[in-house]
Design a protein around this motif. Structure first.
Motif, mmCIF file in Angstrom:
data_model
loop_
_atom_site.group_PDB
_atom_site.id
_atom_site.type_symbol
_atom_site.label_atom_id
_atom_site.label_comp_id
_atom_site.label_asym_id
_atom_site.label_seq_id
_atom_site.Cartn_x
_atom_site.Cartn_y
_atom_site.Cartn_z
ATOM 1 N N PHE A 554 35.700 22.120 18.962
ATOM 2 C CA PHE A 554 35.197 23.491 19.090
ATOM 3 C C PHE A 554 35.577 24.112 20.438
ATOM 4 C CE2 PHE A 554 32.306 26.971 19.479
ATOM 5 C CZ PHE A 554 31.946 27.335 18.191
ATOM 6 N N THR A 555 35.280 23.413 21.502
ATOM 7 C CA THR A 555 35.521 23.961 22.843
ATOM 8 C C THR A 555 36.993 24.268 23.067
ATOM 9 O OG1 THR A 555 33.631 22.685 23.663
ATOM 10 C CG2 THR A 555 35.168 23.556 25.295
ATOM 11 N N ARG A 556 37.875 23.405 22.547
ATOM 12 C CA ARG A 556 39.311 23.603 22.742
ATOM 13 C C ARG A 556 39.783 24.923 22.136
ATOM 14 N NH1 ARG A 556 42.852 19.520 19.618
ATOM 15 N NH2 ARG A 556 41.461 18.054 20.688
ATOM 16 N N HIS A 557 39.208 25.316 21.017
ATOM 17 C CA HIS A 557 39.648 26.544 20.356
ATOM 18 C C HIS A 557 39.232 27.794 21.127
ATOM 19 C CE1 HIS A 557 41.407 24.850 16.754
ATOM 20 N NE2 HIS A 557 40.376 24.057 16.611
ATOM 21 N N PHE A 558 38.226 27.671 21.992
ATOM 22 C CA PHE A 558 37.777 28.837 22.754
ATOM 23 C C PHE A 558 38.057 28.674 24.251
ATOM 24 C CE2 PHE A 558 35.241 28.920 18.881
ATOM 25 C CZ PHE A 558 35.391 30.243 18.485
ATOM 26 N N TYR A 559 38.916 27.711 24.572
ATOM 27 C CA TYR A 559 39.233 27.477 25.979
ATOM 28 C C TYR A 559 40.030 28.651 26.540
ATOM 29 C CZ TYR A 559 41.544 25.571 30.114
ATOM 30 O OH TYR A 559 42.019 25.380 31.383
ATOM 31 N N LYS A 560 39.653 29.091 27.721
ATOM 32 C CA LYS A 560 40.360 30.173 28.395
ATOM 33 C C LYS A 560 40.935 29.645 29.706
ATOM 34 C CE LYS A 560 37.313 33.754 26.495
ATOM 35 N NZ LYS A 560 36.306 34.799 26.808
ATOM 36 N N TYR A 561 42.232 29.732 29.822
ATOM 37 C CA TYR A 561 42.892 29.230 31.018
ATOM 38 C C TYR A 561 42.620 30.163 32.195
ATOM 39 C CZ TYR A 561 46.565 28.094 34.354
ATOM 40 O OH TYR A 561 47.255 27.758 35.490
ATOM 41 N N VAL A 562 42.158 29.576 33.275
ATOM 42 C CA VAL A 562 41.940 30.340 34.510
ATOM 43 C C VAL A 562 42.915 29.818 35.550
ATOM 44 C CG1 VAL A 562 40.298 30.947 36.327
ATOM 45 C CG2 VAL A 562 39.496 30.644 33.967
ATOM 46 N N PRO A 563 43.935 30.589 35.913
ATOM 47 C CA PRO A 563 44.945 30.100 36.869
ATOM 48 C C PRO A 563 44.330 29.859 38.241
ATOM 49 C CG PRO A 563 45.210 32.457 36.474
ATOM 50 C CD PRO A 563 44.200 31.986 35.496
ATOM 51 N N PRO A 564 44.846 28.875 38.954
ATOM 52 C CA PRO A 564 44.325 28.611 40.308
ATOM 53 C C PRO A 564 44.681 29.758 41.249
ATOM 54 C CG PRO A 564 46.292 27.298 39.873
ATOM 55 C CD PRO A 564 45.919 27.944 38.579
ATOM 56 N N ARG A 565 43.928 29.870 42.314
ATOM 57 C CA ARG A 565 44.206 30.928 43.283
ATOM 58 C C ARG A 565 45.550 30.674 43.982
ATOM 59 N NH1 ARG A 565 39.795 31.671 47.564
ATOM 60 N NH2 ARG A 565 39.884 29.390 47.635
ATOM 61 N N PRO A 566 46.231 31.700 44.398
ATOM 62 C CA PRO A 566 47.495 31.520 45.124
ATOM 63 C C PRO A 566 47.276 30.708 46.402
ATOM 64 C CG PRO A 566 47.216 33.805 44.445
ATOM 65 C CD PRO A 566 45.924 33.125 44.176
ATOM 66 N N LEU A 567 48.286 29.912 46.757
ATOM 67 C CA LEU A 567 48.171 29.077 47.950
ATOM 68 C C LEU A 567 47.909 29.904 49.204
ATOM 69 C CD1 LEU A 567 50.984 26.418 47.359
ATOM 70 C CD2 LEU A 567 48.501 26.050 47.385
ATOM 71 N N ALA A 568 48.540 31.064 49.278
ATOM 72 C CA ALA A 568 48.357 31.916 50.465
ATOM 73 C C ALA A 568 46.886 32.312 50.615
ATOM 74 C CB ALA A 568 49.242 33.166 50.342
ATOM 75 N N GLU A 569 46.222 32.607 49.505
ATOM 76 C CA GLU A 569 44.806 32.988 49.546
ATOM 77 C C GLU A 569 43.934 31.816 49.976
ATOM 78 O OE1 GLU A 569 41.426 34.401 46.330
ATOM 79 O OE2 GLU A 569 43.492 35.101 46.050
ATOM 80 N N ILE A 570 44.271 30.626 49.460
ATOM 81 C CA ILE A 570 43.521 29.422 49.846
ATOM 82 C C ILE A 570 43.709 29.129 51.333
ATOM 83 C CG2 ILE A 570 43.305 26.933 49.476
ATOM 84 C CD1 ILE A 570 44.171 27.418 46.560
ATOM 85 N N ASP A 571 44.984 29.228 51.806
ATOM 86 C CA ASP A 571 45.265 28.988 53.229
ATOM 87 C C ASP A 571 44.501 29.963 54.120
ATOM 88 O OD1 ASP A 571 46.901 26.866 52.690
ATOM 89 O OD2 ASP A 571 48.766 28.039 52.737
#
Length: 590
Positions: A554-571
């Protein structure tokens, strides 16, 4: 939850001392029920007494009482709350006489073991005080509706179980969850349920205090006051059984339709099937103590028994109730049946291919019984915050739903409660429920972020065993007498091959896929050649070990990919934190 329930529970303060808090319910619950029945019987008490003087046979008396009052139960005692207290020295004996003279159907006080409490109350010199307090409460249905009475029962049970450090969720289900289940259960029959004089049957094998049965009846009567819903239920907890049966009596339902006992080992109504079935079985409850009986029944009943498709692990029996309900649906030739059951997430995916749980899912899906599964919000129940799901089964689906399963993500449709009740701090409001029902009604045209319609085959797969050759000390392949390479058990692996491998999601050709014949072999070989051989060219499939499996991710069918923050923002964030730390260090050094 209930002002009335809170007031009734306050009477428990009189029990302090002789009774511990976890024992209050043993007195409060049966007296609440007795007072409710007393108020219902009051208007016709003299009529019943006159009839009792004429008819000695209980069966004949029941018929005459039904004619005269419209009720299916009675009490022939000369005592009631109106005069119990007038006899200063005989209160205990009079109260026992009152309880004993209910019609045989009213066995609820026996299951409370209430006569023992009468003795204890009298010994503690509390009997008169407690009975006086209940005599002052008017619980007639004209003053306290069935719904309000149900709320009061639920409140009292919750308080009782909190004091006893037990799980109140074992005894009842929140009404907002029941309302959604009932709406989904009746959804495909709304038009038919409006017919004049319609008769339907509803069954709950884990009836608890009767909340599901009561709300279902209220729902149907709100749509069609002339309809008739015959209620059936079974419950193994003595107190819950007593409350459920009392509730059925108070509403004019047939009390013989509520049975006491364990549905898994002593099922009532064995020769009946029902239009509607519903349940909220216990989750994660061990059924080892029933395993011998269940397995014996499975062997004796053969391929048409209720447990024939498979057995779950003895650590969790909820799928046994799922099978039981599937077995109790009215035959499609007689109009068919529908099931609504609330379970946690494990029945969706637990067990590998060929295991009991997988075989149960296989039976339900290959028989085209699963119509919809709805994910509920977390923190919906009083004793747990885990994810829960409503399964809807139907053995006579409408044409557009045949061969398909609708998954509905209802986890975001909730309203925060002003005050938490145990683990429950969320509820499904009327507006929330309407949104879920719209997703169900819209079916394939529903919001794709919250509703997915899949074919039964989408949940099936083959587990194949991949072997690799055993090598001797010199790196040579070891062969058997026929010259075939021997497998290396340490390198043995398995792969799951979806039934629909190689097909587009909307490819109608998937309907020809099955777990038998050339089609199966072609799909497996195509998967093996594409996904395995490029990585291990010397591998082969041991086809004798191939197993069929079904799971509902069930969960897999409603999974929404959330991309990681850009490295520059993390830095940049890290540099800010480092700067703060350095500034703090400078202040310390200064």
């Amino acid at each position: 939850m209930s002002t009335l329930g809170s007031f009734i529970w306050s009477i428990a303060d009189q029990l302090r001392g002789p009774y511990r808090p976890n024992q209050y319910g043993n007195v409060i619950l049966p007296l609440t029920i007795l007072r409710r029945l007393d108020c219902i019987l009051a208007p016709d008490r003299e009529t019943v007494r006159d009839l009792a003087a004429k008819f000695d046979n209980p069966n004949r008396l029941k018929v005459e009482v039904k004619k005269a009052t419209g009720r299916t139960f009675y009490n022939t005692s000369n005592y009631s709350f109106a005069n119990l207290l007038k006899d200063a020295d005989g209160l205990a004996d009079n109260l026992n006489d009152y309880i004993d003279r209910f019609s045989p159907d009213v066995d609820v006080f026996e299951y409370f073991d209430f006569k023992k409490e009468i003795v204890a109350l009298e010994k503690a010199e509390l009997l008169r005080e407690v009975v006086s307090s209940f005599a002052a409460i008017d619980l007639h249905p004209d003053r306290v509706s069935n719904s309000d009475m149900g709320d009061a029962f639920e409140y009292i049970i919750r308080k009782f179980n909190e004091a006893a450090n037990e799980t109140s969720g074992d005894h009842y289900t929140p009404r907002d969850a029941i309302k959604l289940l009932v709406d989904l259960l009746f959804a495909e029959e709304d038009a038919g349920l409006g017919e004049a004089g319609i008769v339907r049957t509803l069954y709950d094998p884990t009836a608890g205090t009767g909340g599901m049965l009561s709300l279902a009846q209220e729902h149907l009567l709100a749509q069609n006051p002339d309809a008739r819903l015959s209620l059936f239920g079974q419950e193994y907890n003595p107190q819950s059984y007593a409350i459920c049966k009392s509730d059925m009596l108070a509403k004019g339902n047939d009390p013989t339709n509520i049975a006491f006992g364990n549905t898994l080992t002593e099922p009532a109504f064995t020769n009946r099937q029902f239009d509607f079935c519903m349940s909220n079985p216990p989750y994660g409850v061990d059924w080892k103590q029933y395993a011998k009986t269940v397995k014996e029944e499975r062997e004796q009943a053969g391929p048409f028994g209720r447990f024939a498709p498979g057995l779950p692990a003895t650590s969790d029996g909820q799928m046994l109730f799922l099978l039981h309900l599937a077995h109790k649906m009215r035959d499609p030739q007689d109009g068919g049946g529908r099931v609504g059951i609330v379970m946690n997430g494990s029945p969706l995916f637990n067990g590998a291919a060929g295991s009991g749980p997988s075989e149960i899912r296989r039976h339900l899906l290959e028989s085209d019984l699963v119509e919809a599964i709805v994910a509920l919000p977390t923190n919906m129940f009083f004793n747990t915050g885990i994810a829960t799901y409503i399964w809807i089964l139907d053995n006579s689906k409408v044409d557009e739903r045949k061969g398909k399963v609708q998954l509905i993500d209802g986890t975001s449709y909730w309203t925060k409660m002003r005050k938490s009740l145990g683990s429950k701090n969320r509820e499904i409001s009327d507006a929330d429920r309407a949104k879920v029902l719209k997703l169900y009604d819209d079916f394939e045209d529903a919001d794709p972020e919250h509703s997915k319609v899949l074919r039964n085959e989408d949940f099936g797969y083959w587990t194949i065993t991949v072997e690799r050759p055993l090598l001797d000390d010199e790196g040579e392949v070891v062969t058997d007498r026929k010259g075939k390479p021997k497998p290396d058990s340490k390198k043995r692996d398995t792969e799951s091959v979806p039934f629909t491998y190689g097909l587009a999601p909307d490819d109608d050709d998937r309907s020809v896929r099955s777990d038998e014949g050339a089609s199966r072999s072609e799909v497996i070989e195509a998967y093996f050649d594409a996904e395995v051989v490029p990585h291990v060219p010397d591998a082969w499939i041991d086809h004798a070990k191939t197993k069929v499996g079904y799971e509902i991710p069930f969960t897999r069918h409603f999974y929404k990919y959330v991309p990681p923050r850009p490295l520059a923002e993390i830095d940049a964030d890290l540099e800010k934190q480092v700067a703060k730390i350095l500034e703090l260090l400078r202040e310390v050094e200064a």
